[in-house]
Write a protein that holds these residues in place. Sequence first.
Motif, PDB file in Angstrom:
ATOM      1  N   UNK A 155       0.848  -1.184   0.000  1.00 51.02           N
ATOM      2  CA  UNK A 155       0.000   0.000   0.000  1.00 51.02           C
ATOM      3  C   UNK A 155       0.886   1.238   0.000  1.00 51.02           C
ATOM      4  N   UNK A 156       0.658   2.140  -0.939  1.00 52.39           N
ATOM      5  CA  UNK A 156       1.461   3.352  -1.121  1.00 52.39           C
ATOM      6  C   UNK A 156       2.920   3.030  -1.420  1.00 52.39           C
ATOM      7  N   UNK A 157       3.163   1.814  -1.900  1.00 51.79           N
ATOM      8  CA  UNK A 157       4.505   1.415  -2.258  1.00 51.79           C
ATOM      9  C   UNK A 157       5.377   1.054  -1.078  1.00 51.79           C
ATOM     10  N   UNK A 158       4.836   1.097   0.149  1.00 58.65           N
ATOM     11  CA  UNK A 158       5.669   0.907   1.337  1.00 58.65           C
ATOM     12  C   UNK A 158       5.091  -0.066   2.349  1.00 58.65           C
ATOM     13  N   UNK A 159       3.783  -0.020   2.588  1.00 52.42           N
ATOM     14  CA  UNK A 159       3.186  -0.768   3.691  1.00 52.42           C
ATOM     15  C   UNK A 159       2.775  -2.167   3.222  1.00 52.42           C
ATOM     16  N   UNK A 160       3.387  -3.169   3.855  1.00 55.99           N
ATOM     17  CA  UNK A 160       3.274  -4.548   3.386  1.00 55.99           C
ATOM     18  C   UNK A 160       1.857  -5.094   3.519  1.00 55.99           C
ATOM     19  N   UNK A 161       1.460  -5.882   2.531  1.00 53.51           N
ATOM     20  CA  UNK A 161       0.211  -6.643   2.544  1.00 53.51           C
ATOM     21  C   UNK A 161       0.608  -8.118   2.562  1.00 53.51           C
ATOM     22  N   UNK A 162       0.497  -8.795   3.715  1.00 57.46           N
ATOM     23  CA  UNK A 162       1.033 -10.157   3.844  1.00 57.46           C
ATOM     24  C   UNK A 162       0.398 -11.185   2.916  1.00 57.46           C
ATOM     25  N   UNK A 163      -0.895 -11.026   2.615  1.00 57.65           N
ATOM     26  CA  UNK A 163      -1.547 -11.992   1.729  1.00 57.65           C
ATOM     27  C   UNK A 163      -2.699 -11.341   0.982  1.00 57.65           C
ATOM     28  N   UNK A 164      -3.012 -11.928  -0.164  1.00 48.28           N
ATOM     29  CA  UNK A 164      -4.158 -11.452  -0.937  1.00 48.28           C
ATOM     30  C   UNK A 164      -5.451 -11.858  -0.238  1.00 48.28           C
ATOM     31  N   UNK A 165      -6.393 -10.918  -0.149  1.00 49.14           N
ATOM     32  CA  UNK A 165      -7.706 -11.223   0.421  1.00 49.14           C
ATOM     33  C   UNK A 165      -8.791 -10.720  -0.530  1.00 49.14           C
ATOM     34  N   UNK A 166      -9.965 -11.312  -0.378  1.00 49.65           N
ATOM     35  CA  UNK A 166     -11.098 -10.928  -1.221  1.00 49.65           C
ATOM     36  C   UNK A 166     -11.684  -9.604  -0.718  1.00 49.65           C
ATOM     37  N   UNK A 167     -11.900  -8.683  -1.646  1.00 52.85           N
ATOM     38  CA  UNK A 167     -12.386  -7.347  -1.312  1.00 52.85           C
ATOM     39  C   UNK A 167     -13.681  -7.080  -2.073  1.00 52.85           C
ATOM     40  N   UNK A 168     -14.684  -6.587  -1.363  1.00 53.09           N
ATOM     41  CA  UNK A 168     -15.927  -6.135  -1.998  1.00 53.09           C
ATOM     42  C   UNK A 168     -15.994  -4.620  -1.893  1.00 53.09           C
ATOM     43  N   UNK A 169     -15.910  -3.940  -3.033  1.00 53.02           N
ATOM     44  CA  UNK A 169     -15.944  -2.478  -3.063  1.00 53.02           C
ATOM     45  C   UNK A 169     -17.336  -2.046  -3.495  1.00 53.02           C
ATOM     46  N   UNK A 170     -18.059  -1.404  -2.593  1.00 55.71           N
ATOM     47  CA  UNK A 170     -19.445  -1.012  -2.842  1.00 55.71           C
ATOM     48  C   UNK A 170     -19.491   0.496  -2.996  1.00 55.71           C
ATOM     49  N   UNK A 171     -19.776   0.942  -4.211  1.00 58.68           N
ATOM     50  CA  UNK A 171     -19.658   2.352  -4.591  1.00 58.68           C
ATOM     51  C   UNK A 171     -21.051   2.932  -4.761  1.00 58.68           C
ATOM     52  N   UNK A 172     -21.403   3.880  -3.912  1.00 61.72           N
ATOM     53  CA  UNK A 172     -22.735   4.487  -4.011  1.00 61.72           C
ATOM     54  C   UNK A 172     -22.717   5.771  -4.834  1.00 61.72           C
ATOM     55  N   UNK A 173     -21.539   6.091  -5.390  1.00 61.06           N
ATOM     56  CA  UNK A 173     -21.400   7.243  -6.284  1.00 61.06           C
ATOM     57  C   UNK A 173     -20.712   6.761  -7.558  1.00 61.06           C
ATOM     58  N   UNK A 174     -20.402   7.703  -8.440  1.00 55.38           N
ATOM     59  CA  UNK A 174     -19.614   7.346  -9.611  1.00 55.38           C
ATOM     60  C   UNK A 174     -20.374   6.555 -10.657  1.00 55.38           C
TER      61      UNK A 174
END
Length: 310
Positions: A59-78
Motif C-alpha cells: 500500500x502506497x509502495x511501502x506498507x506490506x500486505x502479507x496476503x491477498x484477500x477478497x475485497x468487496x468495493x461497494x460504490x454508491x457514487x460514480x
Amino acid sequence: DLHFLSVPELLVQEFPVQVPLIDRFLWPKDTVMLVGGEKSGKTILSMQMGLSLAGQVPFLGLYEVPQSVQVAYIHTEGRWEQTQEWIRRLIRHYPDADYSNFFYRNYPFLKINHPQGFQQLIAELKEKNLSPKVFIFDSLYHMEEAARKVTEIFRHLSHTFDAAIIFNHHNHRPKRNEKTKEVIDEGDESVMGSFVWKAHADSTLLLKMNKHTKRATLTCETQRAALVETSIKLILEQPDPLGFALDDADSQTAVLNSLRQTPMQDADALSKLLKMPKRTVYYAIGKLITRQHISEHQNGSQAACYSVCP
C-alpha cells in the motif's frame, strides 16, 4: 466459547496472532473510517487500499500486505465506465499483480440501513459465491440519519464474514473563527453528522489535500490500538498512472545529501545519522535508485552500501 475469566485464566489463553491486512493500517475485523472533504481523493485512496489487499502489493509502495484477500468495493457514487478507467490507471503501479480478488459493485441507490437493501447485498454476494474479508463502502453521507442502523449492519457483516470494514465519509462545512474569520482546524472532529460514525470506528483516517499542489496529509488522531500510522505526507500522481504516493521529497534529499558528504553508507547508518525510521530510508533509497540518483554496492554477505551516481 469464553465467558467470565479471572486474570490468571485470561493470561493463559492462546489466541490467534493478529497479522495485519495492511501493515500499520488495517487488521482483521477492524472498522476504519476514511474522512475528507469533497473531491479530496477519498475514492482514489480507498480503491488503492482495496487493490493493494486484493493484489498483495504494498500500500502506497511501502506498507506490506502479507496476503491477498477478497475485497468487496461497494460504490454508491460514480459510474461503471469512470471506475473502469480509474482502475486501469491505478493498477499501472503494479501491472503484473493478480487483482482477481477485487470485486466492484456500483450501487447508486443502495440503502443497507433498510432490510431490503441489506438482503439484496447478501443475496448478490451469495450468488457470486463471495466471502469478502474486507468490505469498502464509498460513501455513506446520504445515510447520515441512519448512522446507528448502518453501524449495526457493519457489525453483522464483520461477524458473518470475519471481515474488516472501511467506509468513506465527509467532513462538515468548515467552521471559522468569529473574529479572524480563519478556518478552524478541527482535525477528525470535523466528521459530518452523528458522533456514532466516529465512536463505532476502530480508527479514523483524515485525508486533507491541497487541490492546487495535489499534496496531502493522512493522519490518524483517533484509534483504539495505537498501532496505526499517525501521520504521513502524500502526493497525488495523475493522470496516468493514477494514485497517491508517499511525498518523500524531504527524506530523499536528506539521504542524497548525506551520501554526497559520506559515500558508501548502508541503510542502518543512514537511519541513525538522519534520525529517520528505517522504512522511510529504504523507501527513499528505492526511489533514488529508480531515478538513477544513487547506486547500490553489494559486498558479499554485508549490508548493501550506496553512493551518488556520477
